[in-house]
Design a protein around this motif. Structure first.
Motif, PDB file in Angstrom:
ATOM      1  N   THR A  78      -0.771   3.371  39.769  1.00 24.34           N
ATOM      2  CA  THR A  78      -0.922   2.804  38.426  1.00 24.34           C
ATOM      3  C   THR A  78       0.245   3.217  37.532  1.00 24.34           C
ATOM      4  OG1 THR A  78      -3.331   2.863  38.657  1.00 24.34           O
ATOM      5  CG2 THR A  78      -2.431   2.638  36.439  1.00 24.34           C
ATOM      6  N   LEU A  79       0.599   4.498  37.574  1.00 20.01           N
ATOM      7  CA  LEU A  79       1.732   4.980  36.786  1.00 20.01           C
ATOM      8  C   LEU A  79       3.037   4.341  37.228  1.00 20.01           C
ATOM      9  CD1 LEU A  79       0.859   8.795  36.585  1.00 20.01           C
ATOM     10  CD2 LEU A  79       0.790   7.135  34.706  1.00 20.01           C
ATOM     11  N   PHE A  80       3.215   4.213  38.534  1.00 15.50           N
ATOM     12  CA  PHE A  80       4.446   3.629  39.060  1.00 15.50           C
ATOM     13  C   PHE A  80       4.572   2.165  38.645  1.00 15.50           C
ATOM     14  CE2 PHE A  80       6.868   1.963  42.894  1.00 15.50           C
ATOM     15  CZ  PHE A  80       8.088   2.413  42.437  1.00 15.50           C
ATOM     16  N   THR A  81       3.465   1.419  38.721  1.00 13.46           N
ATOM     17  CA  THR A  81       3.482   0.014  38.310  1.00 13.46           C
ATOM     18  C   THR A  81       3.784  -0.110  36.820  1.00 13.46           C
ATOM     19  OG1 THR A  81       1.851  -0.535  40.017  1.00 13.46           O
ATOM     20  CG2 THR A  81       2.133  -2.116  38.222  1.00 13.46           C
ATOM     21  N   ALA A  82       3.172   0.756  36.004  1.00  8.76           N
ATOM     22  CA  ALA A  82       3.434   0.730  34.565  1.00  8.76           C
ATOM     23  C   ALA A  82       4.896   1.058  34.279  1.00  8.76           C
ATOM     24  CB  ALA A  82       2.514   1.721  33.864  1.00  8.76           C
ATOM     25  N   ALA A  83       5.461   2.004  35.004  1.00  9.57           N
ATOM     26  CA  ALA A  83       6.862   2.375  34.805  1.00  9.57           C
ATOM     27  C   ALA A  83       7.791   1.227  35.181  1.00  9.57           C
ATOM     28  CB  ALA A  83       7.200   3.620  35.626  1.00  9.57           C
ATOM     29  N   LEU A  84       7.498   0.543  36.282  1.00  6.45           N
ATOM     30  CA  LEU A  84       8.322  -0.593  36.699  1.00  6.45           C
ATOM     31  C   LEU A  84       8.244  -1.736  35.687  1.00  6.45           C
ATOM     32  CD1 LEU A  84       7.601  -0.751  40.554  1.00  6.45           C
ATOM     33  CD2 LEU A  84       9.657   0.102  39.409  1.00  6.45           C
ATOM     34  N   LEU A  85       7.045  -1.986  35.172  1.00 10.17           N
ATOM     35  CA  LEU A  85       6.892  -3.039  34.170  1.00 10.17           C
ATOM     36  C   LEU A  85       7.654  -2.692  32.898  1.00 10.17           C
ATOM     37  CD1 LEU A  85       3.099  -3.946  34.561  1.00 10.17           C
ATOM     38  CD2 LEU A  85       5.064  -5.379  35.160  1.00 10.17           C
ATOM     39  N   ALA A  86       7.566  -1.433  32.481  1.00  8.35           N
ATOM     40  CA  ALA A  86       8.283  -1.000  31.278  1.00  8.35           C
ATOM     41  C   ALA A  86       9.787  -1.135  31.483  1.00  8.35           C
ATOM     42  CB  ALA A  86       7.906   0.438  30.949  1.00  8.35           C
ATOM     43  N   ARG A  87      10.273  -0.751  32.657  1.00 10.25           N
ATOM     44  CA  ARG A  87      11.702  -0.874  32.928  1.00 10.25           C
ATOM     45  C   ARG A  87      12.130  -2.339  32.947  1.00 10.25           C
ATOM     46  NH1 ARG A  87      14.188   1.032  38.621  1.00 10.25           N
ATOM     47  NH2 ARG A  87      13.101  -0.874  39.221  1.00 10.25           N
ATOM     48  N   HIS A  88      11.279  -3.197  33.531  1.00  8.94           N
ATOM     49  CA  HIS A  88      11.597  -4.623  33.581  1.00  8.94           C
ATOM     50  C   HIS A  88      11.677  -5.226  32.188  1.00  8.94           C
ATOM     51  CE1 HIS A  88      11.557  -8.809  34.801  1.00  8.94           C
ATOM     52  NE2 HIS A  88      10.496  -9.001  34.035  1.00  8.94           N
ATOM     53  N   LEU A  89      10.708  -4.886  31.343  1.00  6.07           N
ATOM     54  CA  LEU A  89      10.708  -5.416  29.975  1.00  6.07           C
ATOM     55  C   LEU A  89      11.909  -4.909  29.186  1.00  6.07           C
ATOM     56  CD1 LEU A  89       6.902  -5.102  29.122  1.00  6.07           C
ATOM     57  CD2 LEU A  89       8.182  -7.183  29.680  1.00  6.07           C
ATOM     58  N   ALA A  90      12.243  -3.633  29.381  1.00  3.20           N
ATOM     59  CA  ALA A  90      13.405  -3.078  28.677  1.00  3.20           C
ATOM     60  C   ALA A  90      14.695  -3.730  29.136  1.00  3.20           C
ATOM     61  CB  ALA A  90      13.462  -1.570  28.898  1.00  3.20           C
ATOM     62  N   THR A  91      14.815  -3.967  30.447  1.00  5.51           N
ATOM     63  CA  THR A  91      16.018  -4.618  30.987  1.00  5.51           C
ATOM     64  C   THR A  91      16.131  -6.044  30.492  1.00  5.51           C
ATOM     65  OG1 THR A  91      15.886  -3.231  32.964  1.00  5.51           O
ATOM     66  CG2 THR A  91      17.230  -5.216  33.099  1.00  5.51           C
ATOM     67  N   ARG A  92      14.998  -6.758  30.471  1.00  5.65           N
ATOM     68  CA  ARG A  92      15.027  -8.143  29.999  1.00  5.65           C
ATOM     69  C   ARG A  92      15.366  -8.217  28.518  1.00  5.65           C
ATOM     70  NH1 ARG A  92       9.788 -11.896  30.717  1.00  5.65           N
ATOM     71  NH2 ARG A  92       9.018 -10.453  29.109  1.00  5.65           N
ATOM     72  N   LYS A  93      14.864  -7.236  27.744  1.00  6.40           N
ATOM     73  CA  LYS A  93      15.168  -7.226  26.315  1.00  6.40           C
ATOM     74  C   LYS A  93      16.651  -6.994  26.078  1.00  6.40           C
ATOM     75  CE  LYS A  93      13.890  -4.946  21.987  1.00  6.40           C
ATOM     76  NZ  LYS A  93      13.045  -3.888  21.362  1.00  6.40           N
ATOM     77  N   ARG A  94      17.245  -6.063  26.827  1.00  8.34           N
ATOM     78  CA  ARG A  94      18.679  -5.801  26.673  1.00  8.34           C
ATOM     79  C   ARG A  94      19.500  -7.017  27.079  1.00  8.34           C
ATOM     80  NH1 ARG A  94      17.412  -0.605  28.875  1.00  8.34           N
ATOM     81  NH2 ARG A  94      18.159  -1.320  30.909  1.00  8.34           N
ATOM     82  N   THR A  95      19.057  -7.699  28.160  1.00  8.86           N
ATOM     83  CA  THR A  95      19.771  -8.894  28.615  1.00  8.86           C
ATOM     84  C   THR A  95      19.706  -9.989  27.569  1.00  8.86           C
ATOM     85  OG1 THR A  95      19.249  -8.344  30.911  1.00  8.86           O
ATOM     86  CG2 THR A  95      19.938 -10.601  30.450  1.00  8.86           C
ATOM     87  N   THR A  96      18.501 -10.161  26.970  1.00  9.71           N
ATOM     88  CA  THR A  96      18.338 -11.187  25.936  1.00  9.71           C
ATOM     89  C   THR A  96      19.191 -10.894  24.711  1.00  9.71           C
ATOM     90  OG1 THR A  96      16.056 -11.569  26.697  1.00  9.71           O
ATOM     91  CG2 THR A  96      16.654 -12.408  24.523  1.00  9.71           C
TER      92      THR A  96
END
Length: 218
Positions: free
Chosen positions: A194-212
């Motif tokens: 659960t923690l690992f999935t939450a961390a991956l989702l947070a990293r994905h959202l942060a990466t997408r935000k920086r890209t945008t």
């Protein structure tokens, strides 16, 4: 991978015999249950005549990681209802590790299914042979209980080497496991995933935000 599953199956078969269960339990467990680490736990659960509800809950907690595997396992390549059903049933850690790697992206559905069939044959054959030969293996042999841990360690090392350019991912996995071990030791596996999935989702959202933001500035 087969060469790794064979001695692991032998260890499981020997465990069956030393626990006092009939040899055919090794063949039955590996053919019908086919759940790796849970099968080792099932030996003690069987000896203790554990209620089915407790067995079912234990099976869920031990194998809940397969829910996360299904998110990226290439089941869409497998054609045919029977083949897809079997492929879902035979989704083990080893099958997932091999079929989601870089080299496996071009594999056909038939190759993935045959990979799973062969791995289960290694597992069933090794366990059956271990159970039949278990009576000649002395009880004081050490190391058999470490076979499962050793196999998982090898799978983890291969995953890290394959994704050597993505070091933060194994770091996130390690931190998730350590946090779960400290905070929820009784439910470590479920908490870690659960923690690992939450961390991956947070990293994905942060990466997408920086890209945008980068695209908007450009």
């Amino acid at each position: 991978m087969g060469l790794g599953l064979l001695p692991l199956g032998l260890a499981f078969g020997v465990l069956i015999t030393h626990a006092g269960l009939p040899w055919w339990c090794a063949s039955l467990f590996t053919a019908v249950v086919y759940a790796g680490s849970f099968e080792f736990l099932l030996v003690n659960l069987t000896l203790a005549a554990t209620p089915l509800a407790t067995v079912a809950l234990t099976a869920f907690l031990v194998n809940v990681r397969h829910v996360f595997y299904a998110l990226s396992f290439p089941l869409h390549r497998v054609r045919g209802r029977f083949a897809r059903t079997y492929s879902t049933f035979a989704l083990t850690d080893e099958a997932y590790a091999l079929s989601t790697g870089e080299e496996a992206r071009s594999w056909s559905g038939a190759r993935i299914v045959w990979l799973q069939v062969l791995m289960q044959l290694y597992w069933v054959g090794g366990a059956t042979a271990g159970a039949l030969l278990g009576s000649v293996v002395p009880d004081n042999v050490t190391g058999l209980d470490f076979a499962m841990t050793a196999l998982f360690a090898v799978l983890a090392l291969d995953a890290v080497r394959e994704r050597c350019g993505d070091l933060p991912t194994p770091v996130l996995a390690l931190l998730s496991a350590l946090t779960a071990r400290l905070v929820l030791p009784g439910q470590m596996l479920l908490a870690a995933f659960t923690l690992f999935t939450a961390a991956l989702l947070a990293r994905h959202l942060a990466t997408r935000k920086r890209t945008t933001e980068g695209m908007s500035r450009a």
